[in-house]
Design a protein around this motif. Structure first.
Motif, PDB file in Angstrom:
ATOM      1  N   HIS A   1       0.861  -1.178   0.000  1.00 41.43           N
ATOM      2  CA  HIS A   1       0.000   0.000   0.000  1.00 41.43           C
ATOM      3  C   HIS A   1       0.904   1.238   0.000  1.00 41.43           C
ATOM      4  O   HIS A   1       1.952   1.222   0.654  1.00 41.43           O
ATOM      5  CB  HIS A   1      -0.899  -0.002   1.247  1.00 41.43           C
ATOM      6  CG  HIS A   1      -1.970   1.027   1.188  1.00 41.43           C
ATOM      7  ND1 HIS A   1      -1.811   2.290   1.686  1.00 41.43           N
ATOM      8  CD2 HIS A   1      -3.236   0.984   0.651  1.00 41.43           C
ATOM      9  CE1 HIS A   1      -2.923   2.985   1.475  1.00 41.43           C
ATOM     10  NE2 HIS A   1      -3.813   2.207   0.844  1.00 41.43           N
TER      11      HIS A   1
ATOM     12  N   ALA B   1      -7.968  -5.679  -5.401  1.00 41.02           N
ATOM     13  CA  ALA B   1      -7.319  -4.780  -4.427  1.00 41.02           C
ATOM     14  C   ALA B   1      -6.726  -3.582  -5.166  1.00 41.02           C
ATOM     15  O   ALA B   1      -5.513  -3.477  -5.344  1.00 41.02           O
ATOM     16  CB  ALA B   1      -6.225  -5.522  -3.669  1.00 41.02           C
TER      17      ALA B   1
ATOM     18  N   LEU C   1      -7.704 -11.799   0.257  1.00 41.45           N
ATOM     19  CA  LEU C   1      -7.056 -12.304  -0.966  1.00 41.45           C
ATOM     20  C   LEU C   1      -6.895 -13.827  -0.907  1.00 41.45           C
ATOM     21  O   LEU C   1      -7.019 -14.509  -1.924  1.00 41.45           O
ATOM     22  CB  LEU C   1      -5.691 -11.637  -1.148  1.00 41.45           C
ATOM     23  CG  LEU C   1      -5.743 -10.157  -1.535  1.00 41.45           C
ATOM     24  CD1 LEU C   1      -4.337  -9.572  -1.614  1.00 41.45           C
ATOM     25  CD2 LEU C   1      -6.432  -9.974  -2.874  1.00 41.45           C
TER      26      LEU C   1
ATOM     27  N   GLU D   1      -6.791  -7.651   4.586  1.00 41.33           N
ATOM     28  CA  GLU D   1      -6.498  -7.818   3.146  1.00 41.33           C
ATOM     29  C   GLU D   1      -5.936  -9.216   2.873  1.00 41.33           C
ATOM     30  O   GLU D   1      -6.214  -9.814   1.840  1.00 41.33           O
ATOM     31  CB  GLU D   1      -5.453  -6.779   2.695  1.00 41.33           C
ATOM     32  CG  GLU D   1      -5.953  -5.348   2.670  1.00 41.33           C
ATOM     33  CD  GLU D   1      -6.797  -5.068   1.433  1.00 41.33           C
ATOM     34  OE1 GLU D   1      -6.888  -5.953   0.560  1.00 41.33           O
ATOM     35  OE2 GLU D   1      -7.398  -3.982   1.359  1.00 41.33           O
TER      36      GLU D   1
END
Lengths: 224, 795
Positions: free
Chosen positions: B65, B197, B78, B74
């Motif tokens: 990020h 994402a 995923l 996250e």
């Protein structure tokens, strides 16, 4: 006659203990101004040692070495060098010219050291030695005979009282050697210098005023 | 036959042990300096490799990020979508007595191949229950650290490997992770990451701030210095070998006359040189290892300070390094002795050995040398005009230095000739003529001295210029009286409110990692404040830059980025999320290897609202009172607060350590050059007797001759020093304007430090005086005895 060189009971030995060798035993001699003396002897008889002692290059163990009244054997290093610079001319078998200087500078070198440089006298000397045309050359550009003439010129340019010559013709052929010796004898006599000549050759020795023979460290018959 | 001939050749060294010692010492020192530097580089590179190996990070793609953090949800999201990802937490923390990089991994999902997961998976139960790993050196540095850690050589120095949950606890990152690593083989038909994402950036394998790349210039600088020292050492060897050949000319002639073929003679001499090369090489490797072991702690600290590179402070022995070092020694010996062997093979043995003939032969060599110097100077000019890149920069440096070294004897000969013409007295005339004649025998040592002096002046000027600029820059950049690191956003808000209530300013430091113009970079936010308007140093800027920056109408970039991409004020830079932005100004940014851009705070906040405040720079008239209040009223720990003096001291300490190694190598190179001169003078003193004896016979005392010999060396050294000054300044200019720009991306103004030159000249003069003292003293003491031998040997 004015005495230039006077040796009294000069002794010199090398080594210590059993290996001690007496090279000179109570050697005495006198040499006057304008005189020439040939010193002969076998190899290792001490001729060169005697000559080196006379020049103050080597100290004597005992005895006097008077150069014009000054005992060079008692001089310290600085005084011996000063006496040599001003009063003694040395000529060696291997010429020992200064390789980095040309002939003119070599000729003038000692005279300038002694503050006795005379350009006219030097030019005359060079002409008489037959090297006037070689002044700009460097020593290695000269033949052996030419180099020895330069060495003689260098020695005489200072107008020395004593000329010490160690086998000056040893590296030259007979004809060149003869002519070099003739010049040395003649110019020394004219300058009023005493000449001590170390040589192996009886023929050359015969051309000097006097002869002396070193055997086992003692001067033999014939010494003046 | 060969055995007997070799015995005769080696007997020379038995009669000249000092010459042999100089030869071996020169070669050993050259090897030591070169191999020592190589050992340092190899150790550091091995450490970088093991750091990458820990997670096999270099071979894996990553998701990051821009703020540097992401929620750990996250990871689960995923994984559920079918992506083989693994979570990683990384951060700096103080554990016990040391600051370390804490690396938290999730061993069950970590892709295979890294040494970290392998370590964890070997005893999974204990790893998951809190047993981590660290290098034994790190464990020793930390002392009591409150964690359950086992020693492991596979973990780089300065890193601690723990389970991800434990890392989150220690780093105060509960619920957050630093990045996700992607396994190389993923199932087909998954929802694309860009869709799944969109906030995360996919970084392909091998990209990002890799340590080997970042530190390349540091190592290249060290290598260049090592090579220079090696070259200086080779001058000693060349000089010693050349003189040994010269002295044995008679022996070669006798051996040839007695039936030793030239080929055999050359082979025997080659074998002799190889033997010496091996002996000296082995000695040099030992010395080099010791030198590297001595310097490594400083190098390690510099690399950790500058780049965060984990380098251990202890040296490992590497056989490949030893073999390479020995190979370099033999190659150096071959270079140094090759010319002498070639001469032996091609020149008639009966060539005149008269000194002036030698000098005349050298005059021919000098002409060739001058021609080579001109060619090298032209090559240097060509490289300066058309060359690009660091290698071309070093080639330019080498060509220019070598050209100067080669031309120096020619210039010295000219100066000596002029001095000779001006001289009046007979001794003075002889002095200059004789100095000129002996110049070829000393020129190698003088060239070594020139290189060492020029390197000292050049590198010294560079370091001092850098230091002066750096200190000025630090004063401008580190204006804030107090710096505070908040632990979380809530604490950041409390600090901001607390400081505002006291009527003092809190300037936030916020950044995101990004890729700018294809290179790893950081984008920083800058609040519109008088602190920056009044102090922020700029190299080049558009008018009204601060108003435009505050209004979000452009960005500032650092010099590194400007140089690498040829950007300047008015040009356009494309930034992620912001698009094309005009460059408003370029600022110096020393010590930072990364590209950097600065935007106004409002523009930054609008585009990266989640970027945490990493630090606050606080302005205060009473900093000590503010620090006390922050600790007492907000409960901040002393580890979170840094005052201005401490920040400056830390930056300066890193700077000083970085150049400590340079200083040490500088001193060693100068010592080697002094040794070269000493060796040359000692060897020459024996050969000089024949030339000095007639002067003694003509009435110069040994004392005067010894004085003249010493004076000659000092005069030649002084001339070399005078010549070294412009050469050193040229070197400094090349280092500042070419090498630094290519290596680090910043150009520094050159400043002159005459006091340093005076100190160096005094030091070098002292070294030369010491080098000349022994031969002169020997001539003085033994003069009559030794000089007399010249006449005695005539008979």
């Amino acid at each position: 006659m004015d005495q230039v060189l006077r040796l009294r009971d000069v002794t010199k030995s090398f080594g210590q203990g059993d290996a001690r060798i007496e090279v000179l035993r109570a050697v005495s001699l006198d040499l006057g101004a304008g005189q020439s003396l040939a010193l002969t002897g076998e190899s290792g008889s001490g001729k060169s040692t005697l000559l080196h002692i006379c020049a103050g290059l080597e100290p004597a163990d005992q005895g006097q070495v008077l150069i014009g009244g000054t005992d060079i054997a008692r001089c310290d290093d600085v005084a011996a060098a000063a006496l040599r610079r001003a009063s003694i001319g040395l000529v060696f078998q291997h010429f020992n010219l200064i390789p980095s200087l040309n002939v003119a500078a070599n000729l003038a070198f000692q005279a300038r050291l002694a503050r006795r440089h005379d350009a006219g006298f030097q030019a005359d000397l060079a002409a008489r030695l037959g090297i006037g045309h070689l002044l700009a050359r460097y020593p290695e550009q000269l033949s052996g005979g030419q180099q020895q003439r330069v060495a003689i010129g260098r020695c005489l340019a200072v107008r020395p009282r004593l000329v010490l010559a160690d086998e000056p013709t040893g590296n030259l052929d007979e004809a060149t050697g003869d002519s070099v010796l003739d010049l040395m004898l003649e110019l020394s006599a004219q300058a009023g210098a005493a000449l001590l000549l170390v040589t192996h050759s009886p023929r050359l020795a015969a051309r000097c005023d006097a002869r002396a023979h070193l055997r086992a460290g003692r001067l033999g018959p014939g010494a003046t | 036959m060969n055995r007997a001939a070799l015995g005769a050749l080696l007997s020379h060294w038995a009669r000249h042990p000092f010459q042999l010692a100089m030869l071996l010492m020169g070669l050993a020192l050259a090897t030591a300096l070169w191999s020592g530097v190589q050992a340092l580089n190899a150790e550091a590179r091995a450490a970088y490799a093991s750091a990458e190996e820990l997670l096999a990070d270099g071979g894996l793609a990553r998701l990051e990020h821009p703020s540097g953090r992401m929620p750990d949800a996250e990871f689960g999201r995923l994984r559920r979508a079918g992506w083989m990802v693994s979570a990683v937490v990384e951060g700096r923390a103080r554990l016990g007595q040391a600051r370390v990089t804490l690396l938290g991994i999730e061993p069950l999902s970590a892709p295979a191949g890294g040494t970290g997961p392998a370590l964890a998976q070997a005893d999974l139960e204990s790893f998951l229950s809190g047993t981590g790993f660290a290098h034994p050196q790190t464990l020793a540095e930390m002392g009591d650290n409150g964690l359950d850690l086992r020693p492991s050589g596979a973990v780089p120095v300065g890193m601690v490997l723990v389970d991800i949950a434990q890392a989150q606890d220690v780093l105060d990152m509960r619920g957050q992770i630093t990045r996700l690593t992607l396994a190389p083989d993923q199932r087909k038909g998954l929802t694309p990451l860009a869709e799944l994402a969109p906030d995360l950036t996919l970084i392909p394998p091998g990209e990002g701030a890799d340590l080997a790349g970042l530190t390349d210039s540091f190592h290249l600088n060290l290598t260049a210095f090592g090579l220079l020292a090696f070259a200086v050492g080779l001058f000693i060897v060349h000089s010693a070998v050349g003189l040994a050949f010269e002295q044995r000319r008679g022996l070669f002639r006798s051996l040839r006359a007695m039936g030793v073929p030239l080929r055999n003679l050359c082979a025997l001499l080659g074998a002799e040189m190889a033997l010496f090369g091996l002996l000296a090489g082995a000695l040099g490797l030992v010395l080099g290892y010791l030198m590297a072991a001595l310097l490594l702690p400083d190098v390690a600290l510099s690399l950790r300070g500058l780049y965060g590179a984990p380098v251990p402070g202890a040296l490992q022995f590497n056989p490949v390094w030893a073999a390479a070092g020995l190979g370099m020694t033999l190659a150096g010996m071959a270079i140094a002795g090759g010319q002498a062997l070639w001469r032996l093979a091609h020149l008639p043995l009966l060539a005149p050995a008269q000194p002036r003939a030698w000098a005349q032969a050298s005059a021919r060599a000098r002409r060739a040398q001058a021609a080579l110097a001109v060619a090298l100077a032209l090559a240097a000019l060509g490289l300066a005009q058309w060359g690009g890149g660091l290698v071309a920069g070093f080639a330019l440096l080498a060509a220019a230095l070598l050209a100067c070294a080669l031309i120096m004897p020619v210039l010295l000969a000219g100066a000596l000739a002029l001095a000779g013409r001006a001289a009046r007295g007979p001794v003075a005339q002889w002095f200059w003529a004789d100095s000129r004649q002996n110049l070829p025998r000393l020129s190698l040592a003088l060239m070594a001295l020139l290189l060492a002096l020029a390197a000292n002046i050049g590198v010294g000027t560079m370091v001092s210029s850098f230091r002066a600029t750096f200190i000025g820059w630090l004063d401008q950049r580190l204006v804030a009286e107090v710096n505070v690191i908040p632990r979380d956003p809530a604490e950041a808000a409390r600090i901001r409110a607390f400081v505002a209530a006291r009527g003092e300013a809190a300037l936030p430091v916020q950044r995101v990692d990004a890729t700018l113009a294809g290179q790893p970079a950081q984008i920083y936010a800058m609040k519109d404040h008088a602190t920056f308007r009044d102090n922020w140093p700029m190299l080049d800027a558009l008018p009204d830059l601060w108003d435009r920056l505050a209004a979000g109408k452009g960005v500032l970039i650092n010099e590194q980025l400007a140089h690498r991409d040829g950007l300047g004020p008015g040009d356009v830079l494309t930034l992620p999320q912001l698009g094309a932005m005009p460059v408003l100004g370029v600022y110096p940014d020393y010590g930072n290897p990364l590209a950097q851009a600065v935007t106004g705070l409002d523009l930054f906040a609008a585009n990266w609202p989640d970027a945490p405040v990493r630090q606050y720079a606080l302005r205060s008239d009473a900093p000590q009172a503010l620090i006390a209040a922050l600790q007492d009223e907000l409960g901040l720990s002393s580890g979170q607060i840094t005052d201005q003096a401490a920040a400056k001291a830390m930056s300066l300490a890193i700077f000083e350590r970085t150049f400590l190694i340079t200083g040490a190598l500088n001193l060693l190179t100068l010592s080697v050059a002094a040794l070269a001169l000493f060796a040359a003078l000692m060897t020459l003193s024996g050969m000089r007797l024949v030339q000095l004896a007639p002067l003694w016979a003509l009435g110069l005392t040994p004392r005067a001759l010894a004085g003249l010999e010493a004076l000659r060396a000092l005069v030649l050294a002084a001339m070399t020093m005078i010549f070294a000054l412009p050469v050193g300044l040229m070197l400094a200019q090349l280092l500042l304007a070419v090498i630094n720009v290519q290596a680090f991306g910043w150009r520094l103004p050159m400043q002159l430090f005459p006091a340093d030159w005076a100190r160096l000249a005094a030091g070098a003069w002292l070294a030369v005086a010491l080098a000349v003292a022994l031969p002169a003293w020997r001539l003085w003491r033994d003069g009559p005895r030794d000089l007399l031998k010249v006449f005695a040997h005539e008979r």
